[in-house]
Design a protein around this motif. Structure first.
Motif: not given
Length: 110
Positions: A68-92
């Protein structure tokens, strides 16, 4: 053949951005009933404490975390990575709106 989804691997490179532009144009030709799905694969074995942006593992190695701790950690990291990717693709994203889906997947390999 009817296009429903165009899958574009995305790693942040200029080539990947050009591939997304091409997919966007292809979706427009398909009449707008097509989704473009940009997928960024993040190797789960490279996740470390710096990915937590201020959170802490309190010195516990990733291999000793409970499921459960690992899944929670993974979820946080994936959410942050998704936001970084979306920021890089903001114009598209602004151009395509809901016809562009951005996914980030944590896996052991691409």
């Amino acid at each position: 053949m009817k296009l429903e989804t165009i899958l574009v691997p995305y790693d942040g490179s200029e080539q990947a951005k050009r591939a997304l532009e091409y997919a966007k144009d292809l979706a427009a030709i398909a009449g707008g009933a097509c989704y473009v799905r940009a997928v960024h694969v993040m190797p789960s074995d490279l996740i470390n404490e710096k990915d937590l942006d201020g959170s802490s593992l309190e010195g516990v190695p990733l291999g000793l975390l409970g499921r459960e701790e690992y899944q929670g950690l993974l979820s946080k990291v994936v959410d942050r990575a998704r936001e970084r990717v979306k920021e890089g693709l903001r114009d598209i994203i602004d151009e395509m709106g809901d016809s562009l889906v951005v996914d980030v997947i944590a896996d052991s390999s691409a």
